[in-house]
Design a protein around this motif. Structure first.
Motif, PDB file in Angstrom:
ATOM      1  N   LEU A 100       0.852  -1.193   0.000  1.00 23.85           N
ATOM      2  CA  LEU A 100       0.000   0.000   0.000  1.00 23.85           C
ATOM      3  C   LEU A 100       0.879   1.231   0.000  1.00 23.85           C
ATOM      4  O   LEU A 100       1.926   1.259   0.623  1.00 23.85           O
ATOM      5  N   ARG A 101       0.402   2.266  -0.672  1.00 24.99           N
ATOM      6  CA  ARG A 101       1.133   3.520  -0.655  1.00 24.99           C
ATOM      7  C   ARG A 101       0.921   4.208   0.697  1.00 24.99           C
ATOM      8  O   ARG A 101      -0.130   4.090   1.304  1.00 24.99           O
ATOM      9  N   ARG A 102       1.930   4.906   1.123  1.00 22.82           N
ATOM     10  CA  ARG A 102       1.853   5.628   2.387  1.00 22.82           C
ATOM     11  C   ARG A 102       1.081   6.921   2.160  1.00 22.82           C
ATOM     12  O   ARG A 102       1.254   7.585   1.142  1.00 22.82           O
ATOM     13  N   ARG A 103       0.254   7.285   3.097  1.00 19.91           N
ATOM     14  CA  ARG A 103      -0.507   8.524   2.994  1.00 19.91           C
ATOM     15  C   ARG A 103       0.437   9.692   3.292  1.00 19.91           C
ATOM     16  O   ARG A 103       1.229   9.635   4.219  1.00 19.91           O
ATOM     17  N   LEU A 109      -5.611  10.173   1.118  1.00 23.83           N
ATOM     18  CA  LEU A 109      -5.467   9.074   0.177  1.00 23.83           C
ATOM     19  C   LEU A 109      -6.551   8.038   0.418  1.00 23.83           C
ATOM     20  O   LEU A 109      -6.851   7.691   1.538  1.00 23.83           O
ATOM     21  N   ILE A 110      -7.146   7.561  -0.652  1.00 24.88           N
ATOM     22  CA  ILE A 110      -8.021   6.399  -0.452  1.00 24.88           C
ATOM     23  C   ILE A 110      -7.343   5.179  -1.053  1.00 24.88           C
ATOM     24  O   ILE A 110      -6.424   5.292  -1.855  1.00 24.88           O
ATOM     25  N   LEU A 111      -7.784   4.031  -0.623  1.00 26.12           N
ATOM     26  CA  LEU A 111      -7.172   2.795  -1.087  1.00 26.12           C
ATOM     27  C   LEU A 111      -7.407   2.596  -2.575  1.00 26.12           C
ATOM     28  O   LEU A 111      -8.504   2.828  -3.064  1.00 26.12           O
ATOM     29  N   GLN A 116      -8.367  -2.570  -2.585  1.00 21.02           N
ATOM     30  CA  GLN A 116      -9.673  -2.664  -1.942  1.00 21.02           C
ATOM     31  C   GLN A 116     -10.389  -3.964  -2.334  1.00 21.02           C
ATOM     32  O   GLN A 116     -10.979  -4.648  -1.498  1.00 21.02           O
ATOM     33  N   ALA A 128      -1.213  -6.339   4.448  1.00 22.08           N
ATOM     34  CA  ALA A 128      -0.932  -5.103   3.706  1.00 22.08           C
ATOM     35  C   ALA A 128       0.309  -4.450   4.291  1.00 22.08           C
ATOM     36  O   ALA A 128       0.360  -4.190   5.490  1.00 22.08           O
ATOM     37  N   VAL A 129       1.308  -4.205   3.442  1.00 23.03           N
ATOM     38  CA  VAL A 129       2.548  -3.604   3.932  1.00 23.03           C
ATOM     39  C   VAL A 129       2.821  -2.295   3.190  1.00 23.03           C
ATOM     40  O   VAL A 129       2.353  -2.082   2.072  1.00 23.03           O
ATOM     41  N   LYS A 130       3.597  -1.440   3.832  1.00 22.00           N
ATOM     42  CA  LYS A 130       3.999  -0.180   3.208  1.00 22.00           C
ATOM     43  C   LYS A 130       5.469  -0.241   2.851  1.00 22.00           C
ATOM     44  O   LYS A 130       6.222  -1.008   3.436  1.00 22.00           O
TER      45      LYS A 130
ATOM     46  N   LEU B 111     -14.952  -0.569   2.594  1.00 25.23           N
ATOM     47  CA  LEU B 111     -14.274  -0.795   3.861  1.00 25.23           C
ATOM     48  C   LEU B 111     -14.744   0.202   4.914  1.00 25.23           C
ATOM     49  O   LEU B 111     -14.903   1.379   4.627  1.00 25.23           O
ATOM     50  N   GLN B 116     -10.143   1.244   7.175  1.00 27.00           N
ATOM     51  CA  GLN B 116      -9.433   2.014   6.154  1.00 27.00           C
ATOM     52  C   GLN B 116      -8.337   2.878   6.793  1.00 27.00           C
ATOM     53  O   GLN B 116      -7.224   2.974   6.284  1.00 27.00           O
ATOM     54  N   LEU B 119      -5.411   0.669   7.854  1.00 25.48           N
ATOM     55  CA  LEU B 119      -4.661   0.232   6.672  1.00 25.48           C
ATOM     56  C   LEU B 119      -3.798   1.356   6.128  1.00 25.48           C
ATOM     57  O   LEU B 119      -2.653   1.141   5.734  1.00 25.48           O
ATOM     58  N   LEU B 120      -4.338   2.557   6.093  1.00 23.78           N
ATOM     59  CA  LEU B 120      -3.612   3.667   5.465  1.00 23.78           C
ATOM     60  C   LEU B 120      -2.598   4.304   6.405  1.00 23.78           C
ATOM     61  O   LEU B 120      -1.551   4.758   5.964  1.00 23.78           O
ATOM     62  N   ASP B 121      -2.896   4.344   7.690  1.00 21.32           N
ATOM     63  CA  ASP B 121      -2.069   5.147   8.594  1.00 21.32           C
ATOM     64  C   ASP B 121      -1.080   4.367   9.451  1.00 21.32           C
ATOM     65  O   ASP B 121      -0.167   4.958  10.011  1.00 21.32           O
ATOM     66  N   SER B 123       2.104   2.405  10.339  1.00 19.65           N
ATOM     67  CA  SER B 123       3.372   2.262   9.627  1.00 19.65           C
ATOM     68  C   SER B 123       3.789   0.798   9.571  1.00 19.65           C
ATOM     69  O   SER B 123       4.540   0.388   8.691  1.00 19.65           O
ATOM     70  N   CYS B 124       3.289  -0.019  10.474  1.00 20.67           N
ATOM     71  CA  CYS B 124       3.598  -1.457  10.418  1.00 20.67           C
ATOM     72  C   CYS B 124       2.601  -2.154   9.485  1.00 20.67           C
ATOM     73  O   CYS B 124       1.576  -1.590   9.126  1.00 20.67           O
ATOM     74  N   PRO B 125       2.902  -3.387   9.090  1.00 21.12           N
ATOM     75  CA  PRO B 125       1.939  -4.127   8.267  1.00 21.12           C
ATOM     76  C   PRO B 125       0.624  -4.378   9.005  1.00 21.12           C
ATOM     77  O   PRO B 125       0.584  -4.350  10.239  1.00 21.12           O
ATOM     78  N   VAL B 126      -0.423  -4.588   8.233  1.00 22.20           N
ATOM     79  CA  VAL B 126      -1.754  -4.865   8.784  1.00 22.20           C
ATOM     80  C   VAL B 126      -2.268  -6.166   8.165  1.00 22.20           C
ATOM     81  O   VAL B 126      -2.287  -6.298   6.940  1.00 22.20           O
TER      82      VAL B 126
END
Lengths: 133, 133
Positions: A100-103, A109-111, A116, A128-130, B111, B116, B119-121, B123-126
């Motif tokens: 996933l892209r970092r916000r 940012l939406i997924l 999704q 899900a990893v960044k 989601l 959401q 997932l977006l915020d 920093s570690c994997p989810v």
């Protein structure tokens, strides 16, 4: 059992590949890298090279630990999300790994639609990893 | 290192707890269950009881394997997503585990906002899991 990850030549895709390999090593699960190969838009030669280099390094490491791995070239005309979900089901995967892209601090940012879709439609867990920076 | 999961007394929350415990056992990582305890809306006594029973079973199993675990009661007035992310950062978590609702065959599910946000915020994997049925 297997860990399934997409062939996604971006910074996030590389982070996902790396984590998928770590999980495969931890569980001694087969690593399956799915290349849906749609090329075209967003193709970045530098990132593709970095991804290939990472993949080679990982393949060597998995070989060293006797962990099975494969790259599947799929030309089914599906969306990448569909390919990942289908293979994960065929293989009764432990989980699918996605990047996933970092916000950004200001960005709302939406997924992405692929992410999704995988999160909502995969019956197996999704990790899900960044990217690290 | 730790695995962080929310105290979410629903079918999906229970699936997340179960998977989080499996991952904690596999890695010998501490399991941290975060109870943001906002109660009120959506509270379901039956599900809460099932969640408690699952948690007791899991605590026994982790004890049996010498894997550390704790339930943290947080009353910071944060959204659950913020609590999970904050603790995951403090503990340099391996990952956060969340439960997702399964999409119905006809339903166009998006989601939830907590999912959401995590997932977006984070920093570690989810790791996102679904309930098994």
């Amino acid at each position: 059992m297997a860990i399934v990850v997409g062939y996604v030549p971006t910074k996030e895709g590389r982070a996902a590949l790396r984590r998928a390999a770590e999980e495969a090593l931890l569980r001694k699960s087969k690593l399956i890298v799915i290349n849906s190969n749609r090329g075209g838009r967003d193709y970045d030669g530098d990132e593709a090279q970095r991804f290939e280099a990472e993949l080679s390094r990982i393949q060597g490491e998995l070989d060293g630990h006797g962990v099975e791995h494969e790259v599947r070239q799929l030309v089914r005309g599906n969306e990448p999300a569909e390919d990942l979900i289908a293979v994960a089901e065929e293989e009764q995967a432990d989980f699918i790994v996605i990047g996933l892209r970092r916000r950004t601090p200001v960005g709302k940012l939406i997924l992405g639609s692929n992410a999704q879709r995988i999160l909502l439609d995969a019956s197996c867990p999704v990790l899900a990893v960044k990217a690290s920076s």
